[in-house]
Design a protein around this motif. Sequence first.
Motif, PDB file in Angstrom:
ATOM      1  N   GLU A 158       0.819  -1.214   0.000  1.00 43.21           N
ATOM      2  CA  GLU A 158       0.000   0.000   0.000  1.00 43.21           C
ATOM      3  C   GLU A 158       0.855   1.268   0.000  1.00 43.21           C
ATOM      4  OE1 GLU A 158      -4.028  -1.675   2.166  1.00 43.21           O
ATOM      5  OE2 GLU A 158      -2.681  -0.386   3.300  1.00 43.21           O
ATOM      6  N   ARG A 182      -5.750  -4.281  -3.265  1.00 40.66           N
ATOM      7  CA  ARG A 182      -5.007  -3.236  -2.568  1.00 40.66           C
ATOM      8  C   ARG A 182      -4.014  -2.516  -3.480  1.00 40.66           C
ATOM      9  NH1 ARG A 182      -5.915  -3.700   2.987  1.00 40.66           N
ATOM     10  NH2 ARG A 182      -8.056  -4.461   3.102  1.00 40.66           N
ATOM     11  N   ARG A 298      -5.304   0.901   3.845  1.00 35.97           N
ATOM     12  CA  ARG A 298      -6.470   0.227   4.420  1.00 35.97           C
ATOM     13  C   ARG A 298      -5.988  -0.917   5.308  1.00 35.97           C
ATOM     14  NH1 ARG A 298     -10.303  -1.587  -0.267  1.00 35.97           N
ATOM     15  NH2 ARG A 298      -8.395  -1.576  -1.522  1.00 35.97           N
TER      16      ARG A 298
END
Length: 336
Positions: A158, A182, A298
Motif C-alpha cells: 500500500e 489493494r 487500508r
Amino acid sequence: MRAVLCESWRDFDDLEVKEVAPPPLRPRGVRIRVAGCGVSFATQLVVAGKYQRRPPLPFTPGTEIVGHVIEAAPDADAPPPGTAVFAVLDWGGMAEEAVADDIHVMPLPAELPLLPAIAFPISYPTAGAALIWRAGLAAGQSVLVQGAGGGVGLAGVEIAKALGALVIARAGADKHALLAARGADHVLDSRAPFRDAVRTVTAGRGVDVVLDPIGGDAFDEGLRCLGDGGVLLTVGYAAGRIPEVGANILLLKNIGVAGLNWGTYVGWSPGDGRHDHAARVRALWARLIGWWQQGLLRPELHASFPLEGFRDAMAEVRGRRAVGRVALLPNGPAGP
C-alpha cells in the motif's frame, strides 16, 4: 488486571493468563485501556529469551496496542482521557492496561476505526521507514514485496502504491485477490520461483527495490531480481534462516542491501535513542495516518481473539494464514 505473563524464558504456548497489578504510571507515561494488542512472530523469540533485547522477568509481552487514554503523568504531553490512540511499547501490551511513553502515543482521527490501527505502531512504519528513509522510493520506480500478505508486506504494498511505484507482490494463492484489490500491479505465487517472472514484468531490467521481511531463500532469489543500482531492504527473517551476502554480487550487479530496524527508532536498541528519533517517528506516523484518511492505506485486521486465546492467535500467525494483522482483545470483543 488480567495479563499474559512470562515468568521464565519459555515457549509462547507455555505462557499463562494471570491476575497482576496494573503497571505503575512512570514520568511522561500514559495509561491506556487496551482494546487490542498485536500478535507478531517476533514475540515468540522475545518470550524464549532469543530476541536481541530481553525484558526483565517477569513481564507481559506485546509491543503494539490500540485503546483509550485513562490518565497521564503530570509531565506527559498526552491526549485527554477517553481519546482513541495507538501506541508502541517496550513490552506489556497483552494486558487490560498498559503504560506507554507520551512520545509513542498517537491519537486517532475520529473517522478512523480503532482495531485496524493495530498495524500502525510497527507494521506500517517498518515498511514506510524502509521504503521512504532507506530506499528513497520515488514515483515510477518498481518494488518487489516478499511476504506481501503479512502485516509488513501488505503495508509495503500500500505504501509503495501511495508513493506511485509499480508493485510486484509475492504471497500464497489464497491472498492474491486481496493484494490485487489493494493495488498490487502483479501478484506472484510464493510457492513458485519468481526471478524470471520479475524480469518479464520489468522488461528485463529488474526491480529498483525489494522489500523483504522473509529472509531465507526468498532473500537469495530476491537479490537477483534487482536491477542496476537497486537495493534490497531486509526487515525480518520469518523464514527462519538469516541469509548471508557475498560482496562480489553487490559489486558485479551494482546493487545494495540495507537493513531497517524499526526498534532503533523507538528505543529498543542499545543506547535507547527514542527521544532523539521521536520527531521523525511521529512525522512518519502522521504521514501514514494522512494517507489512511485519504483512502490510500487500508489496514487489515485478519482475526481477533480474547486474551485467553493467545495461543490460538499465535497459531494463526505461525501458520502464515493471516492476511494483515492478528490481535488480542484484553477487554472483550467490543473493546472499551
